[in-house]
Design a protein around this motif. Structure first.
Motif, PDB file in Angstrom:
ATOM      1  N   ASN A 230      -8.923  52.531 -16.457  1.00 27.67           N
ATOM      2  CA  ASN A 230      -8.905  52.299 -17.887  1.00 27.67           C
ATOM      3  C   ASN A 230      -9.894  53.189 -18.628  1.00 27.67           C
ATOM      4  N   LYS A 231      -9.365  54.053 -19.510  1.00 30.26           N
ATOM      5  CA  LYS A 231     -10.198  54.837 -20.419  1.00 30.26           C
ATOM      6  C   LYS A 231     -10.301  54.035 -21.721  1.00 30.26           C
ATOM      7  N   ARG A 232     -11.387  53.268 -21.840  1.00 27.73           N
ATOM      8  CA  ARG A 232     -11.480  52.295 -22.923  1.00 27.73           C
ATOM      9  C   ARG A 232     -11.457  52.936 -24.304  1.00 27.73           C
ATOM     10  N   ALA A 233     -12.221  54.000 -24.478  1.00 29.62           N
ATOM     11  CA  ALA A 233     -12.350  54.600 -25.805  1.00 29.62           C
ATOM     12  C   ALA A 233     -11.042  55.222 -26.278  1.00 29.62           C
ATOM     13  N   TRP A 234     -10.260  55.731 -25.351  1.00 24.26           N
ATOM     14  CA  TRP A 234      -9.028  56.426 -25.711  1.00 24.26           C
ATOM     15  C   TRP A 234      -7.790  55.559 -25.549  1.00 24.26           C
ATOM     16  N   GLY A 235      -7.923  54.398 -24.920  1.00 20.84           N
ATOM     17  CA  GLY A 235      -6.767  53.545 -24.703  1.00 20.84           C
ATOM     18  C   GLY A 235      -5.747  54.167 -23.763  1.00 20.84           C
TER      19      GLY A 235
ATOM     20  N   ALA B 179      -6.606  64.641 -17.369  1.00 20.90           N
ATOM     21  CA  ALA B 179      -7.540  63.549 -17.100  1.00 20.90           C
ATOM     22  C   ALA B 179      -6.876  62.182 -17.186  1.00 20.90           C
ATOM     23  N   HIS B 180      -5.941  62.017 -18.109  1.00 22.71           N
ATOM     24  CA  HIS B 180      -5.448  60.668 -18.405  1.00 22.71           C
ATOM     25  C   HIS B 180      -4.109  60.759 -19.107  1.00 22.71           C
TER      26      HIS B 180
ATOM     27  N   HIS C 189     -15.172  66.518 -18.318  1.00 19.99           N
ATOM     28  CA  HIS C 189     -16.277  65.602 -18.001  1.00 19.99           C
ATOM     29  C   HIS C 189     -15.746  64.255 -17.517  1.00 19.99           C
ATOM     30  N   SER C 190     -14.695  63.763 -18.154  1.00 23.12           N
ATOM     31  CA  SER C 190     -14.148  62.458 -17.774  1.00 23.12           C
ATOM     32  C   SER C 190     -13.457  62.494 -16.410  1.00 23.12           C
ATOM     33  N   MET C 191     -13.124  63.684 -15.939  1.00 21.24           N
ATOM     34  CA  MET C 191     -12.474  63.814 -14.636  1.00 21.24           C
ATOM     35  C   MET C 191     -13.478  63.859 -13.494  1.00 21.24           C
TER      36      MET C 191
ATOM     37  N   GLU D 201     -17.726  56.752 -19.247  1.00 22.03           N
ATOM     38  CA  GLU D 201     -17.780  55.779 -20.335  1.00 22.03           C
ATOM     39  C   GLU D 201     -18.701  54.604 -20.023  1.00 22.03           C
ATOM     40  N   ASN D 202     -19.342  54.606 -18.887  1.00 20.16           N
ATOM     41  CA  ASN D 202     -20.145  53.450 -18.473  1.00 20.16           C
ATOM     42  C   ASN D 202     -21.621  53.720 -18.741  1.00 20.16           C
TER      43      ASN D 202
END
Length: 631
Positions: free
Chosen positions: A273-278, A246-247, A315-317, A323-324
């Motif tokens: 940008n994945k804010r929660a995970w940096g 995913a990131h 899920h993030s993919m 995250e929004n």
């Protein structure tokens, strides 16, 4: 030379088409037949690329790449660099230059150093029998009981001088002598490693990677990891590894802005940008990134004989708005919804490629969404995984046991609801590392009551997990009753085994795992509705449940009591008339229980709950009980 050039042309074509599924054989550092070294990297917006190595004192001077094509591939041939040498890429671009590790490196320096190392594997697997058995098995009808482990904190040395490299980690080779006997003793069928790709920060647990083809050097060389996997297979234990598609992290030496511009990450910073995970999201729609990600999955399967991949953060993919949460943050695709179409397509592409390689691979989705068809075939509109973690099951069970015994009657549906959707997907029932960190408490510490009741509560919870439809997963340390959450910087609290209750819980897990493995009623029909039937489902006042688990040749009757009360002459409906014998009881004294157990019971010819027969038993306190039909 002509053959070499023809191969290079085909490699380039497939790579830029997003269909080079062995890209690690093409890019990175490779020893050629004439003993020269060839380096190829992809930096489409670079002005110039140099190799930094010991020979030029890491200046890059004298080791200049040439353009291999106009689509961003660069190549260098040299006889000055050899296997074992350390190197980086110096990527010159409009704003200066970046110093980067090789994205396709197959070995890396031990952190905090981060250069790539030229590596050539000499290991030959001797696990043919295991591989043949795996490929001839029906994974859906086989026992899969997974011990999830973080290698860096399962066991540790107490001083820094016990390993040649001065670390406190056990090595891959030392795990052969420690982990394998433990897995055999405890009757696990599989081990699942948190990510073993190279990662710079220990506390990321491997989920923020830089090395998608590089086994972490914390514990040894890639060949030593292969030795561990080979030994696990020869011991009859399957190997699953977490992968992160995913990131990736933002460390300077990694993939971020590889050529001075977004290269591996999505060009839209808001999407990337994945804010929660940096971290940064991959640009799933870019062909060269697709070749990178598919090749990484196949690399571990083909080169390391990994039996399964657990794909993190699905899920993030697949959700643009993962995250929004506020309306002004929302992102929508060209169809007006929030599906990440490129993310969905790369997942399908990976699963298609993996199963084309080997249909016996376990492709497991860690997915927190409610999107359907995760484990359905792609041709039928699914994502193509063959298993999905049932996070709903996990949350419902942990919610229920967090309530006091008096309150549980009000949360009875938490124990029954999952059967309403059980057959929508092929589920794994996880009690994973995510549930015993970040102030969530250990499994033992989540339990209610006094110390005896807490241990009994753990036993009945694990009995419920092992006897419900679905494959099984438990995180390390929870089998011995750790009081603390998982401490990733320390080893499992093995000293607790000096105390009887912890020893008894470990024995219980050992025997429970054997019960599961040796009785096909608990796994053969996991994904068929005839494999499960409620016998007692509405006794919310007493917190008692009963159900049958069936195979093609028989059934077992499971009784669970989630309260500390004993019930005498409790009626349990059963499918057939005859004799029923208790074969397992978590309340047995050897497990630390109170010793309220049953013998053999004859059915009573009286209808109950849509069954023509029932038995009257003693329901032990906070217990998991199994009966076998004798005739």
């Amino acid at each position: 030379m002509k053959k070499h050039e023809d191969r290079l042309e085909m490699d380039q074509y497939l790579f830029h088409q997003g269909t080079h599924y062995n890209a690690y054989e093409f890019l990175g550092a490779h020893v050629l037949d004439d003993n020269r070294m060839r380096f190829i990297t992809w930096a489409p917006n670079a002005h110039h690329v140099q190799l930094m190595c010991n020979y030029n004192h890491f200046s890059g001077d004298g080791f200049d790449f040439e353009r291999l094509n106009d689509q961003g591939l660069w190549v260098l041939y040299t006889d000055k660099v050899h296997v074992g040498d350390v190197y980086k890429y110096k990527i010159h671009h409009a704003d200066g230059y970046n110093v980067k590790s090789d994205p396709y490196a197959q070995y890396s320096e031990v952190r905090p150093n981060n250069a790539s190392i030229v590596y050539k594997s000499d290991f030959k697997f001797t696990d043919d029998d295991w591989m043949a058995r795996r490929r001839n098995s029906n994974i859906y009808e086989s026992p899969i009981n997974i011990y999830e482990i973080h290698l860096g904190s399962w066991k540790r040395h107490f001083t820094d001088d016990q390993n040649p490299n001065g670390t406190y980690f056990y090595t891959y080779q030392q795990f052969i002598d420690t982990l394998i006997p433990y897995l055999q003793e405890m009757n696990y069928t599989h081990v699942e490693f948190l990510p073993l790709g190279e990662h710079p920060f220990d506390a990321s647990w491997g989920y923020q990677m830089t090395g998608y083809f590089s086994a972490t050097s914390r514990y040894g060389t890639p060949d030593e990891l292969k030795q561990l996997i080979n030994a696990l297979h020869r011991a009859g234990i399957g190997v699953i590894m977490d992968v992160v598609l995913a990131h990736f992290n933002k460390d300077d030496h990694g993939l971020r802005r590889f050529d001075g511009t977004p290269t591996f990450e999505h060009p839209d910073e808001y999407i990337a940008n994945k804010r929660a995970w940096g971290t940064l999201t991959f640009d799933f729609g870019r062909n060269e990134v697709q070749s990178f990600l598919v090749s990484s999955c196949l690399f571990w399967i083909k080169e390391f004989h990994i039996d399964g991949l657990r794909v993190d953060a699905v899920h993030s993919m697949i959700d643009l708005n993962f995250e929004n949460y506020e309306e002004h943050e929302k992102i929508y695709n060209e169809h007006g919804d929030d599906r990440n179409i490129a993310g969905i397509e790369i997942i399908k592409k990976i699963n298609t490629a993996v199963f084309k390689e080997d249909t016996s691979i376990l492709m497991m989705a860690e997915d927190s969404s409610d999107i359907p068809l995760i484990t359905h075939p792609i041709d039928n509109g699914g994502l193509g995984f063959n298993f999905k973690w049932d996070l709903g099951w996990m949350h419902d069970r942990l919610k229920y046991i967090s309530k006091s015994f008096d309150e549980r009657m009000h949360y009875h549906d938490k124990m029954t609801f999952t059967m309403m959707y059980k057959y929508n997907e092929n589920y794994v029932l996880p009690l994973s590392h995510d549930e015993v960190v970040h102030y969530k408490k250990s499994i033992l510490d989540k339990q209610q009551g006094d110390q005896w009741q807490q241990f009994a509560g753990v036993r009945v919870l694990y009995g419920n997990q092992m006897s419900e439809p679905g494959k099984q997963l438990l995180f390390m340390g929870q089998e011995i009753g750790m009081y603390h959450e998982w401490k990733d910087h320390e080893e499992v609290d093995w000293h607790l085994l000096e105390f009887p209750l912890h020893q008894q819980l470990k024995l219980y897990i050992k025997d429970l795992n054997a019960l599961y493995r040796d009785n096909p009623e608990f796994y053969q029909l996991d994904y068929e509705q005839e494999g499960f039937q409620w016998m007692v489902v509405n006794d919310r006042d007493n917190g008692v449940f009963a159900y049958t688990r069936s195979s093609r040749d028989g059934f077992k009757v499971c009784v669970l009591n989630f309260k500390p009360d004993v019930h005498y002459d409790y009626s349990i409906p059963v499918p057939l008339g005859g004799e029923y014998k208790e074969i397992f009881n978590s309340d047995h004294a050897k497990y630390g229980g109170s010793g309220v157990i049953n013998g053999t019971h004859q059915t009573i010819d009286q209808a109950m709950n849509n069954q023509d027969q029932h038995i009257k038993i003693t329901v032990s306190p906070l217990a998991f009980i199994v009966f076998e039909f004798k005739n």
